[in-house]
Design an enzyme around this catalytic site. Sequence first.
Site, PDB file in Angstrom:
ATOM      1  N   GLU A 298       0.841  -1.187   0.000  1.00 35.79           N
ATOM      2  CA  GLU A 298       0.000   0.000   0.000  1.00 35.79           C
ATOM      3  C   GLU A 298       0.885   1.250   0.000  1.00 35.79           C
ATOM      4  O   GLU A 298       0.601   2.227  -0.710  1.00 35.79           O
ATOM      5  CB  GLU A 298      -0.898  -0.003   1.240  1.00 35.79           C
ATOM      6  CG  GLU A 298      -1.836   1.179   1.319  1.00 35.79           C
ATOM      7  CD  GLU A 298      -1.887   1.763   2.709  1.00 35.79           C
ATOM      8  OE1 GLU A 298      -1.748   1.012   3.692  1.00 35.79           O
ATOM      9  OE2 GLU A 298      -2.053   2.986   2.802  1.00 35.79           O
TER      10      GLU A 298
ATOM     11  N   ASP B  19       0.522   3.737  -3.083  1.00 40.27           N
ATOM     12  CA  ASP B  19       0.142   5.118  -2.813  1.00 40.27           C
ATOM     13  C   ASP B  19       1.087   6.082  -3.526  1.00 40.27           C
ATOM     14  O   ASP B  19       0.651   7.071  -4.126  1.00 40.27           O
ATOM     15  CB  ASP B  19       0.183   5.325  -1.296  1.00 40.27           C
ATOM     16  CG  ASP B  19      -0.060   6.763  -0.903  1.00 40.27           C
ATOM     17  OD1 ASP B  19      -1.230   7.166  -0.888  1.00 40.27           O
ATOM     18  OD2 ASP B  19       0.913   7.485  -0.619  1.00 40.27           O
TER      19      ASP B  19
ATOM     20  N   ASP C  12      -7.231   1.079   1.124  1.00 36.98           N
ATOM     21  CA  ASP C  12      -5.839   0.641   1.243  1.00 36.98           C
ATOM     22  C   ASP C  12      -5.563  -0.555   0.336  1.00 36.98           C
ATOM     23  O   ASP C  12      -4.487  -0.659  -0.272  1.00 36.98           O
ATOM     24  CB  ASP C  12      -5.526   0.249   2.693  1.00 36.98           C
ATOM     25  CG  ASP C  12      -5.493   1.461   3.617  1.00 36.98           C
ATOM     26  OD1 ASP C  12      -5.567   2.601   3.109  1.00 36.98           O
ATOM     27  OD2 ASP C  12      -5.397   1.271   4.838  1.00 36.98           O
TER      28      ASP C  12
ATOM     29  N   GLU D 222      -5.040   0.554  -3.213  1.00 32.53           N
ATOM     30  CA  GLU D 222      -3.679   1.089  -3.389  1.00 32.53           C
ATOM     31  C   GLU D 222      -2.665  -0.047  -3.449  1.00 32.53           C
ATOM     32  O   GLU D 222      -1.708  -0.015  -4.222  1.00 32.53           O
ATOM     33  CB  GLU D 222      -3.329   2.063  -2.261  1.00 32.53           C
ATOM     34  CG  GLU D 222      -4.032   3.397  -2.396  1.00 32.53           C
ATOM     35  CD  GLU D 222      -3.535   4.432  -1.407  1.00 32.53           C
ATOM     36  OE1 GLU D 222      -3.400   5.587  -1.787  1.00 32.53           O
ATOM     37  OE2 GLU D 222      -3.299   4.074  -0.226  1.00 32.53           O
TER      38      GLU D 222
END
Lengths: 223, 223
Positions: A39, A43, A112, A115
């Site tokens: 994640e 991101d 999350d 991502e």
Amino acid sequence: MRNPEKLCRQLGYEFKQPELLDIALTHRSYGSRNNERMEFLGDAVLGYLVSAELYRRFPQASEGALSRLRASLVKGETLASIATELELGDYMSLGSGELKSGGHRRRSILADAFEAIIGAVYLDSGMDNASRLVQRFFDDRFSRVDPDTLEKDPKTRLQEYLQARGNELPDYQVVATEGKAHEQRFRVECKIGTFDATVVGEGTSRRKAEQAAAEKMLQALTN
Amino acid sequence: MRNPEKLCRQLGYEFKQPELLDIALTHRSYGSRNNERMEFLGDAVLGYLVSAELYRRFPQASEGALSRLRASLVKGETLASIATELELGDYMSLGSGELKSGGHRRRSILADAFEAIIGAVYLDSGMDNASRLVQRFFDDRFSRVDPDTLEKDPKTRLQEYLQARGNELPDYQVVATEGKAHEQRFRVECKIGTFDATVVGEGTSRRKAEQAAAEKMLQALTN
């Protein structure tokens, strides 16, 4: 947990290393081999891809407008909506505590995981495919955003207008609420001491009424 | 403003479109054709490159450790140091007001210009060269960071330890200061009501003494 075949079709991506997708779909409550690091990576990849696309699409937009557009696109709410469309919750591995408390529906967990999937695709086959994935889910959203409509809200603009001129800041007060719980209307007074100016805004929430009042005040001050 | 020949040598990069470097070196106080948009882009490119490199270098680091490492690497102070090494201030175009007030030495302006240069290289020839540039200036820094030493400070860890167990939070009180102004030593007591536990830490500032006390308390609680 569902077999991720349908998910891969929706992603438009076939993993060479399916275990990467497994990890992306594993919440930390399930065990130490989970999606937290992915994640982190996803991101950053998403932030870069969205920034570069906005830079290209809006050659006239200021840095401030670009930042606000990016924030609106990569915020948790947007990611959770995509994750919900994909029914990510059905594919996720969660610890028993999280399962019982409905963790597979919790929007932050879903955001999350989405991502993490971007991170997994990036690890599986590089930036070009990560970019294709992001385009697939953000293309519509890119077309809908508009640097001009994503202006700052009236309260922010009013505050900045006053601060820039060294003036006192406005004071907001609810002066009336009407109607029953689910159809209330609020009336909020916006007052600036130094100008001896008062306007009233209305709305279905306190926040909306404040924004309406701020907008009126801005008009009164700038006309 | 200096001819950027030496700067390009230091960057290890020759621009195909030198006007991109010009823009990267132009502060918004100079005019509307400035580096703000490029800084937005460079910031995102740098964030991605640093994240991906940390992910690769530290396969055992937690997401939290990776985030802290990234924050320490891309913070304004780090970027401003690089910009200062490069003497970016000498190459920058600033408005007359900023020039008079020493804007070419202001660290935030320098840090932003370095990010804009990363954006300019990316626009000039793509991610591979942007990555080379980042490696050139961050390679040493990557080698020096260590996920273990970048742990949270003792006060934070103690607070998290107590919160996770639903305990009362610690109370810190200076119980003695010794020595003259520039060589003072502080003694701080850390107390947790529910445990009836008290330890004392020492340091050359109140903050350091508090951290030392928290560290002692953590040891007392976890041994």
